[in-house]
Design a protein around this motif. Structure first.
Motif, mmCIF file in Angstrom:
data_model
loop_
_atom_site.group_PDB
_atom_site.id
_atom_site.type_symbol
_atom_site.label_atom_id
_atom_site.label_comp_id
_atom_site.label_asym_id
_atom_site.label_seq_id
_atom_site.Cartn_x
_atom_site.Cartn_y
_atom_site.Cartn_z
ATOM 1 N N TYR A 86 0.917 -1.064 0.014
ATOM 2 C CA TYR A 86 0.005 -0.029 0.057
ATOM 3 C C TYR A 86 0.946 1.131 0.192
ATOM 4 O O TYR A 86 1.863 1.594 0.795
ATOM 5 C CB TYR A 86 -0.945 -0.028 1.230
ATOM 6 N N TYR A 87 0.621 2.138 -0.937
ATOM 7 C CA TYR A 87 1.335 3.360 -1.022
ATOM 8 C C TYR A 87 0.343 4.453 -1.324
ATOM 9 O O TYR A 87 -0.522 4.574 -2.041
ATOM 10 C CB TYR A 87 2.628 3.472 -1.832
ATOM 11 N N GLU A 88 1.078 5.709 -0.897
ATOM 12 C CA GLU A 88 0.024 6.976 -1.233
ATOM 13 C C GLU A 88 0.957 8.083 -1.994
ATOM 14 O O GLU A 88 2.362 7.988 -1.962
ATOM 15 C CB GLU A 88 -0.373 7.545 0.098
ATOM 16 N N CYS A 126 -6.951 7.882 -3.712
ATOM 17 C CA CYS A 126 -6.352 8.379 -2.252
ATOM 18 C C CYS A 126 -4.985 7.506 -2.300
ATOM 19 O O CYS A 126 -4.084 7.926 -1.597
ATOM 20 C CB CYS A 126 -7.343 8.227 -1.229
ATOM 21 N N HIS A 127 -4.994 6.419 -2.632
ATOM 22 C CA HIS A 127 -3.971 5.456 -2.443
ATOM 23 C C HIS A 127 -3.641 4.399 -3.603
ATOM 24 O O HIS A 127 -4.689 4.322 -4.616
ATOM 25 C CB HIS A 127 -3.841 4.612 -1.221
#
Length: 1426
Positions: free
Chosen positions: A1045-1047, A1056-1057
């Motif tokens: 998961y990353y943003e 958002c991500h």
């Protein structure tokens, strides 16, 4: 047959009318020509009498003639040419077409609703023209001239002289041998003298005077003054005068044309040549040789030719040449019309009918006089000689005697002549008797042509007789038709018979007989006639009482085929279209293909390109059962027609193509770049690709993982606008929301094509069709919608596939890409491509797309067409509300409508030295490389997995600058320290906090922060991090899902991500199995004087099988991790330094554990080393895996205990007591067994490392390194009962109670006493009491207990305690109390001092619990006497 305008009686009466010849002087012809008409044409519209006419028959009876019509024709001295008649009939049929706005007749028969034209005006026109243009014949007199009008103008110098000349001319034409045509009824033809006077230019007095002279010369009944041209040309130009001539002159008759050239419709389609069967036998040398089946296609692989279309249109223009120019009757007024009508009336009343009446009388008288003598004598002679009547011979026995000629004055012909005259004036009874008489005479003479003519007219006369005294003799007609056709070889007369008889049968509703008659006359000598008769036969079948629909359709097809051969393309097309209504959708695919193919060809010839395209489309889209060659031909025809159709409107919208089929629901949409292949040791994250099959279970797991990480990020809640990331959309995914795509990242659409044909299809320049609406999501500004075009490549780039070949009956997917360059809303509409065929219709599996030579030439030859197909996907059926369940409603499917969002970071993950096989519990060090391949930095990188115990990135204590991945294979994954040999088997202590390893922070243990430097990965940057892996405890194949998961640093409104998926497949094999138990030590004090210690037994078994190549395991270290306990030392009886286990060997280790003094926060790690190197168990990765196993163990026990939560709420106070007592027997001690395995692989020895965890919770209860599989209970009968809601409060077990207070007696093992000196022996005994719980405990000691059993007394003997026998004490938590006692013995022996009874209770409780001693050895003392 179809409905006709006229009744059958009117039709027959109009077919046979008295013929009158017209012979005009040149001046008279000039007068009529002023009206653009000849004299015969001038009078034609007025030739039907409007009133009844009376005449007397030979018996002087009055006979009434109704609705009489006469025909006035110019004299033509040579018979019409057969070619001219053929051309005329062809033109008549081609000009007559169904009216444009005509409402078709709808016939419902069974399952069929057919739109059929109720009338066939082309057939009626043909029939009328055919009967009018029949040449005169010698065997009948119906079309012989009865009278002749001699027409002279009043403006001539000497009209009387001119009449004389015309009279002589007529006489010469009739009686000299140089003219055999036209034919005349009787030698003294009625001559009627007509003086034509032009009112506008001529002198009326002169005309009157000439007329007076004519009356004196020819009698008042033999001449007439006709005044015409009253209209003055310059007045009343706008006055509307009706034009009664147009309807007559549209039909080009044979009589008003002087010469025709022999005409053929096309070089191969010719109609019959006409012969009269008497004067000459003309063989038709141009007839078709019809050798193929009527339904066979003419040229299955040829392309269409437009030459036929040109020919069909020229014949139509020829027929209209005579009508062109000025209007008819321009100089005539309505008064002139009345004068002409009056003239015909006068001529008929005063001239023609008296003449016919007189002729009938003469013929009757002649016949009576002649026949009375000769025929009666002849018949009497026959009777005398033969003795009986000669039987009538059958038609087949009669030889052909068409060459027999009767002299003109022969009585048989006179009878026939009289019959024909009676027939013309509607005296059908007399006509029938005459025909009947003549028929007998002709048959007796075997004059078959004459006999057939008499039979034909006798049948018609019988039918037309008023009052129907006798039934219609259909067998007469049958015989006549057979004779004409088979014996006389005269198809024209046979055709006339059929036309008359079929109409009569139709009027009697005998449709079946009429159809049989019509079909019988179809032959090869005339396609036009055969087509018309077959069409009428088809109408007979559909008009029956119970319509025969399939027969109708079949004969319509045959008619269409013959129309086509006759050059009548429009009629052919109409027939096929009507038949198609029957064959359509009934599963007769080959018949349907043939009809559609023919409709397509005919429509193309007539330039009806839309119809042609539609027909060819039907052939291709239905599952064709045609052979490959035929399908290839159909496809080429279709492409050729389509190309012509699109050239007419090159700027129009792209047409929809029927091939290949597209399975819209199988369309898949993939967002993102294609996955990179593995490079050497680097293995890219598996992520998602179009090559993977959809798995709903796996999809749900990924969704749950994403929800889990989003929940952690958002402090335990999932945002309302959260949309799970879907990389690949298909028919199983949730497509109800608009998918999100990122700018500059490709969108791949996989379209499933199916080729239903048995020939390959070649698609060129294949690309997606889209619509785009730019939107700036940050500025909230909407742009204009853009359709795809060449100028819009800056918005959305489109990738085209140059060549895409689909083999016969193959299903093949094409992956088409779009590259969005702007944010906005994209709508993928369909695909656009050029459809072409491959020459030779062979399968080209191995075609190389780079070699475009073979396929490229088809494009240049024009055998490909550009078109489109739309992707229309139906969403899932809705089934939630009652309304949706009761009706059929479908939800939206938005997989083709992505929203293009702002730029986002894009992560790629590579795994280096990642293993595929591990031993259970084996630790392996790998490396993970994170690369940011986008143009914006990424942050908040996390990884979530359902199996966090499988991997770790190291705790906060781990070095962030790892060794390079290329380090030695045997270098340890652990942090090690060389140990001092003296410290072997003694615990080496260290401590660590669970917070250092990502635990105890309140977050989810499954969500792991990836330790990026500065927590940000810049664009284009990459970082390598170590990752330690531990083989799962269970053997087998494990699929472990990682979700990264990353943003973006910048927050976006839409996305958002982002996430990246990886699935690791690990195969684990068995290694060690460890079981451990802990029990309290009997020794109360340890080295430090504290009264708490335990013994730990660890049983290690090598359960590895030799397949994996493991030679042996070495136990290198045992570590403990606990907040309360620690290992102190190893109690090892043998002197072996190392513990080695070969396959299936077991070892038992024993350790002493003591309480530790640490605070509540930190865990104490105690390492007992069996080798030379200490593995620091409080550092990464050993501690990581320990803490992760701890959390997973906690999660498992928490789930189990959660089910009993409701029961725990009852009787709180009692439970607290129990809980405190239970806690005494609980122990919070975790064991880590670290090992090395020596593996021989490819004659090279490898050392593998690993660790196993055992969690000890309860004193005396065995624990295992991985949970034991529970045996399934045997099947038992179901019992139905209501569960009791009141739970039984749990009582502490005796074992738990015994652990509340631990007791220990301290005394000398043997005591020497001189009983002689002193009879009582007193021994001091110390009783140690240890409070094992954390609470304050009241203790009561009772020394009065005596052993009751005699056995105990026998063995040990009896003694007594001196002093106080009951004590009450209060022990604080963990307190050790020492109580001094004295035992009194009276003689020597062995005594058991373990008799005190100890009771305990918590301070605030009432109930006492007796603490039974543990199953320890008896406290034996030996008393010796000295």
């Amino acid at each position: 047959m179809a409905q006709c305008v006229q009744s059958v009686q009117e039709f027959i009466q109009d077919s046979f009318v008295p013929l009158v010849a017209a012979l005009c002087s040149e001046e008279a012809e000039r007068l009529t020509r002023r009206n653009n008409l000849s004299f015969a044409e001038l009078v034609r519209p007025f030739c039907r009498l409007t009133s009844e006419v009376h005449m007397r028959d030979p018996n002087n009876q009055l006979h009434i003639i109704k609705n009489l019509k006469i025909a006035v024709n110019n004299i033509i001295t040579h018979p019409p040419q057969p070619g001219a008649i053929r051309k005329l009939l062809h033109d008549v049929v081609s000009v007559s077409q169904p009216a444009e706005g005509l409402v078709a007749n709808v016939i419902t028969a069974g399952d069929y609703d057919l739109n059929i034209s109720a009338t066939t005006p082309w057939f009626e026109s043909y029939r009328e023209c055919f009967l009018q243009s029949m040449p005169a014949s010698d065997h009948e007199f119906l079309n012989h001239y009865v009278a002749c009008m001699l027409v002279v103008s009043s403006s001539e110098p000497d009209p009387v002289e001119q009449f004389l000349k015309l009279s002589q001319e007529q006489h010469r034409i009739q009686h000299s041998n140089e003219y055999s045509y036209p034919k005349w009824f009787i030698p003294n033809t009625l001559k009627y003298y007509v003086l034509l006077h032009d009112v506008s230019t001529g002198e009326e007095q002169r005309a009157d005077s000439i007329y007076e002279e004519m009356k004196q010369r020819y009698g008042t009944q033999g001449c007439y003054l006709l005044k015409i041209n009253s209209r003055v040309s310059n007045r009343g130009a706008d006055e509307q005068i009706p034009d009664p001539w147009s309807q007559y002159l549209q039909k080009n008759t044979i009589q008003n044309q002087d010469s025709y050239e022999d005409y053929t419709v096309s070089n191969k389609n010719t109609d019959h040549l006409i012969s009269d069967g008497i004067d000459s036998e003309i063989k038709d040398g141009l007839s078709n040789n019809f050798k193929t089946h009527p339904l066979q296609l003419d040229h299955p692989s040829g392309s269409l030719d437009s030459a036929d279309y040109m020919k069909a249109s020229t014949s139509l223009q020829d027929s209209k040449k005579s009508n062109s120019g000025s209007p008819h009757g321009a100089c005539l007024t309505l008064t002139d019309h009345d004068r002409i009508r009056q003239f015909i009336q006068e001529f008929t009343f005063r001239g023609l009918l008296p003449h016919i009446e007189k002729t009938i009388r003469q013929l009757n008288d002649q016949l009576i006089s002649r026949k009375g003598l000769s025929r009666s004598l002849f018949s009497a002679t026959k009777k005398w000689f033969s003795g009986s009547k000669v039987p009538e011979k059958s038609i087949n026995e009669l030889k052909n005697t068409s060459g027999l000629l009767y002299p003109p004055e022969a009585p048989e012909l006179q009878i026939r002549k009289m019959a024909d005259l009676c027939f013309l004036v509607q005296h059908y009874e007399l006509a029938y008797s005459c025909y009947h008489t003549a028929k007998k005479d002709f048959l007796n003479d075997q004059a078959m042509l004459y006999a057939a003519g008499a039979l034909e007219m006798a049948a018609v006369s019988a039918f037309l007789q008023p009052g129907a005294p006798r039934p219609y003799p259909a067998h007469y007609m049958e015989t006549a038709i057979q004779t004409y056709r088979d014996i006389c070889k005269n198809m024209v007369l046979a055709e006339r018979c059929v036309l008359l008889s079929a109409e009569i049968l139709k009027s009697q509703s005998k449709y079946s007989e009429a159809a049989a008659l019509l079909i019988r006359l179809t032959s090869e000598d005339s396609d036009l006639r055969s087509a018309l008769l077959l069409e009428q036969a088809a109408h007979c079948f559909i008009n029956m009482k119970s319509p025969m629909v399939r027969k109708f359709a079949f004969h319509m097809i045959l008619a269409g085929h013959r129309f086509s051969k006759a050059g009548q393309k429009k009629h052919a097309l109409r027939c096929y279209c009507q038949a198609m209504q029957v064959y359509k959708g009934k599963g007769w695919s080959l018949a349907e293909d043939h009809i559609n193919f023919t409709i397509g060809r005919q429509s193309f010839t007539l330039r009806q390109l839309d119809n042609a395209v539609s027909a060819f489309r039907h052939i291709l889209i239905n599952d064709s059962k045609q052979p490959p060659a035929q399908q290839g031909a159909f496809l080429r025809e279709y492409l050729y027609v389509y190309k012509n159709a699109t050239q007419l409107s090159p700027d129009g919208p792209l047409p929809q193509l029927p091939l290949p089929y597209i399975n819209s629901s199988a369309t898949r949409v993939f967002f993102g770049h294609d996955r990179r292949p593995a490079e050497g040791e680097k293995q890219a994250a598996t992520h998602v690709s179009l090559d993977q099959e959809y798995d709903s279970e796996s999809s749900q797991q990924w969704k749950e993982l994403e929800e889990q990480v989003v929940s952690v990020i958002n402090k335990g809640t999932i945002p309302s606008n959260f949309q799970p990331t879907q990389f690949c959309l298909n028919r199983y995914s949730d497509n109800s929301k608009f998918p999100l795509a990122v700018i500059e990242e490709p969108i791949t659409v996989e379209v499933s094509f199916r080729n239903p044909l048995k020939v390959p299809l070649l698609l060129t320049d294949l690309s997606l069709l889209w619509k785009f609406q730019p939107k700036d999501f940050s500025a909230k500004h909407d742009g204009e919608t853009k359709e795809q075009g060449t100028c819009d490549e800056d918005m959305v780039g489109t990738e085209a596939i140059a060549e895409f070949l689909i083999n016969s009956e193959e299903t093949k997917v094409a992956r088409l890409k779009l590259f969005p360059h702007q944010t906005g809303e994209l709508h993928i509409l369909g695909v656009v491509y050029n459809l072409g065929s491959v020459q030779g219709a062979v399968s080209l599996d191995g075609i190389d797309p780079s070699i475009g030579l073979q396929t490229g030439k088809f494009v240049s030859n024009g055998l490909s067409v550009r078109g489109r197909q739309d992707l229309e996907i139906q969403g899932p059926r809705l089934n939630n509300t009652k309304e949706e369940k009761t009706s059929i409603k479908y939800g939206p499917d938005r997989r083709l409508d992505p929203i293009i969002t702002e730029e986002m970071p894009l992560l790629e993950v590579f795994f280096i030295n990642f293993p595929t096989g591990l031993l259970c519990g084996e630790i392996r060090k790998a490396y993970v490389e994170f690369v940011n391949v986008s143009k914006c930095p990424l942050t908040a990188l996390k990884v979530v997995s359902k199996h966090p115990e499988f991997f770790t990135f190291g705790g906060n204590t781990a070095a962030l600058t790892p060794l390079s991945p290329s380090a030695s294979e045997n270098c340890s994954a652990y942090k090690t320290v060389v140990t001092d040999p003296t410290s072997v088997r003694t615990a080496l202590l260290s401590s660590a906090s669970s917070a250092d390893f990502g635990l105890g922070t309140g977050g989810s243990p499954e969500v792991i922060q990836v330790p990026l430097p500065d927590a940000v990965l810049l664009p284009g940057a990459s970082v390598q991090l170590p990752m330690w892996l531990r083989g799962p405890d269970e053997e087998g194949v494990h699929e472990i899902n990682f979700l990264f998961y990353y943003e973006s640093i910048k927050k976006h409104s839409k996305m958002c991500h982002r996430v990246l998926r990886h699935t690791a497949v690990i195969c684990t094999s068995r290694s060690l199995h460890i079981r451990a138990t802990v029990c309290r030590s009997n020794a109360l004090g340890d080295e430090e004087g504290r009264g708490d210690n335990m013994l730990l037994f660890v049983d290690v078994e090598n359960i590895n099988t030799s397949e994996t190549g493991v030679k042996e395991f070495h136990i290198v270290q045992v570590s403990s991790n606990s907040k309360h306990w620690k290992l102190q030392k190893s109690v090892n009886i043998s002197g072996d330094k190392d513990t080695k286990l070969a396959s299936r060997e077991r070892a038992k280790l024993c350790f002493k554990a003591v309480r530790c003094k640490n605070s509540e926060e930190n865990y104490t790690f105690a390492d007992i080393v069996f080798g030379n190197e200490q593995i620091i168990s409080s550092a990464s990765p050993c501690a990581d895996f320990f803490f992760q196993s701890l959390s997973s163990e906690f999660k498992r026990t928490h789930v189990q205990s959660h089910t009993h939560a409701s029961q725990r709420a009852v009787k709180q106070s009692f439970d607290e007591t129990v809980r405190l007592i239970q806690k005494c027997s609980e122990v919070d001690l975790n064991i880590v067994v670290l090992w090395k395995a020596y593996v021989v692989e490819d004659s090279k020895q490898l050392i593998l490392e690993g660790q196993h965890h055992v969690t000890l919770n309860t004193v005396g209860k065995e624990a295992f390194s991985f949970p034991q599989k529970q045996e399934l209970p045997e099947t038992v009968l179901l019992k139905f009962f209501r569960p009791e809601n009141t739970p039984v409060p749990a009582r502490p077990t005796p074992e738990q109670l015994s652990n509340l207070i631990k007791t220990s007696l301290h005394y000398p093992e043997s005591f020497n006493h001189s009983f002689h000196q002193k009879s009582l022996c007193l021994v001091p005994v110390t009783l140690l009491l240890s409070n094992c719980s954390q609470a304050v405990v009241d203790v009561m000691i009772d020394l009065r207990h005596k052993p009751t059993s005699s056995e105990a007394l026998e063995i040990h003997g009896s003694f007594t305690w001196l002093g106080q026998t009951q004590y009450k004490l209060q022990l604080k938590g963990q307190e050790v109390y020492s109580l001094q006692l004295k035992a009194c013995f009276v003689h020597t022996g062995v005594y058991n001092l373990g008799t005190p009874r100890v009771f305990a209770k918590l301070v605030d409780q009432v109930t006492l619990f007796e603490t039974s001693q543990q199953n320890s050895m008896p406290a034996l003392i030996i008393i010796n006497n000295i």
